[in-house]
Design a protein around this motif. Structure first.
Motif, short mmCIF file in Angstrom:
data_model
loop_
_atom_site.label_atom_id
_atom_site.label_comp_id
_atom_site.label_asym_id
_atom_site.label_seq_id
_atom_site.Cartn_x
_atom_site.Cartn_y
_atom_site.Cartn_z
N ALA A 16 0.84 -1.19 0.00
CA ALA A 16 0.00 0.00 0.00
C ALA A 16 0.88 1.25 0.00
N ALA A 17 0.51 2.18 -0.85
CA ALA A 17 1.28 3.41 -0.98
C ALA A 17 0.52 4.60 -0.42
N SER A 18 1.26 5.54 0.11
CA SER A 18 0.66 6.79 0.57
C SER A 18 1.56 7.94 0.16
N GLY A 19 0.96 9.09 -0.01
CA GLY A 19 1.74 10.27 -0.31
C GLY A 19 1.80 10.65 -1.77
N VAL A 20 1.51 9.70 -2.66
CA VAL A 20 1.57 9.96 -4.09
C VAL A 20 0.50 9.13 -4.80
N THR A 21 0.36 9.37 -6.09
CA THR A 21 -0.51 8.53 -6.91
C THR A 21 0.30 7.35 -7.43
N LEU A 22 0.01 6.18 -6.89
CA LEU A 22 0.83 5.02 -7.21
C LEU A 22 0.78 4.66 -8.69
N GLY A 23 -0.27 5.07 -9.38
CA GLY A 23 -0.40 4.77 -10.79
C GLY A 23 0.70 5.36 -11.64
N ASN A 24 1.46 6.30 -11.12
CA ASN A 24 2.58 6.90 -11.85
C ASN A 24 3.90 6.17 -11.65
N ASN A 68 -4.88 0.69 -8.94
CA ASN A 68 -4.44 2.08 -8.78
C ASN A 68 -5.46 2.92 -8.02
N ALA A 69 -6.71 2.54 -8.09
CA ALA A 69 -7.74 3.28 -7.35
C ALA A 69 -7.54 3.13 -5.84
N LYS A 70 -6.98 1.99 -5.44
CA LYS A 70 -6.71 1.73 -4.03
C LYS A 70 -5.25 2.01 -3.68
N ASN A 71 -4.49 2.46 -4.67
CA ASN A 71 -3.07 2.74 -4.43
C ASN A 71 -2.34 1.54 -3.85
N THR A 72 -2.65 0.37 -4.39
CA THR A 72 -2.12 -0.88 -3.84
C THR A 72 -1.69 -1.82 -4.96
N VAL A 73 -0.59 -2.51 -4.71
CA VAL A 73 -0.11 -3.56 -5.61
C VAL A 73 -0.11 -4.87 -4.82
N TYR A 74 -0.45 -5.95 -5.51
CA TYR A 74 -0.58 -7.24 -4.85
C TYR A 74 0.40 -8.25 -5.46
N LEU A 75 0.74 -9.23 -4.66
CA LEU A 75 1.49 -10.39 -5.15
C LEU A 75 0.78 -11.63 -4.63
N GLN A 76 0.06 -12.29 -5.52
CA GLN A 76 -0.61 -13.53 -5.16
C GLN A 76 0.39 -14.67 -5.32
#
Length: 126
Positions: A23-31, A74-82
């Motif tokens: 989970a990211a905070s502070g920026v738009t992770l989509g960039n 990107n809407a949740k500013n989160t990347v996953y690893l299944q």
């Protein structure tokens, strides 16, 4: 200022599954392009998987192909690893990392990344 926080690690039996979140905070992770890395004591940090900012491209280490899947919301500013079909050799501290990239490139190497999370422990053992 971008901050990354990993979660979802734990103890799992061989053959089991876990889903790690970054989970990211502070920026738009989509960039940002994102990578997952792992490290065991006494060894260098190694790349596991990476995904471009546009999610159009992904890449996996040979050791995890067919078992791990990287994705991003990107809407949740989160990347996953299944992680499925886990093996004892997957045991490590897993880190996510980010680098600003609007051009859809993949970044596979540790030095390419500017921001790192604190890591989450994954232990695969019976």
């Amino acid at each position: 200022h971008l901050q990354l926080v990993e979660s979802g690690g734990g103890l799992v039996q061989p053959g089991g599954s876990l889903r790690l979140s970054c989970a990211a905070s502070g920026v738009t992770l989509g960039n940002y392009a994102i990578g997952w890395f792992r490290q065991v004591p006494g060894k260098e940090r190694e790349g596991v998987s990476c995904i471009s900012s546009s999610s159009g491209s992904t890449d996996y280490a040979d050791s995890v192909k067919g078992r791990f899947t990287i994705s991003r919301d990107n809407a949740k500013n989160t990347v996953y690893l299944q992680m499925n079909s886990l093996k004892p050799e997957d045991t490590a501290v897993y880190y996510c990392a980010a680098v600003f990239d609007l051009w859809g490139r993949l970044h596979k190497e540790v030095p390419s990344y500017d921001y790192w999370g604190q890591g989450t422990q994954v232990t695969v053992s019976s």
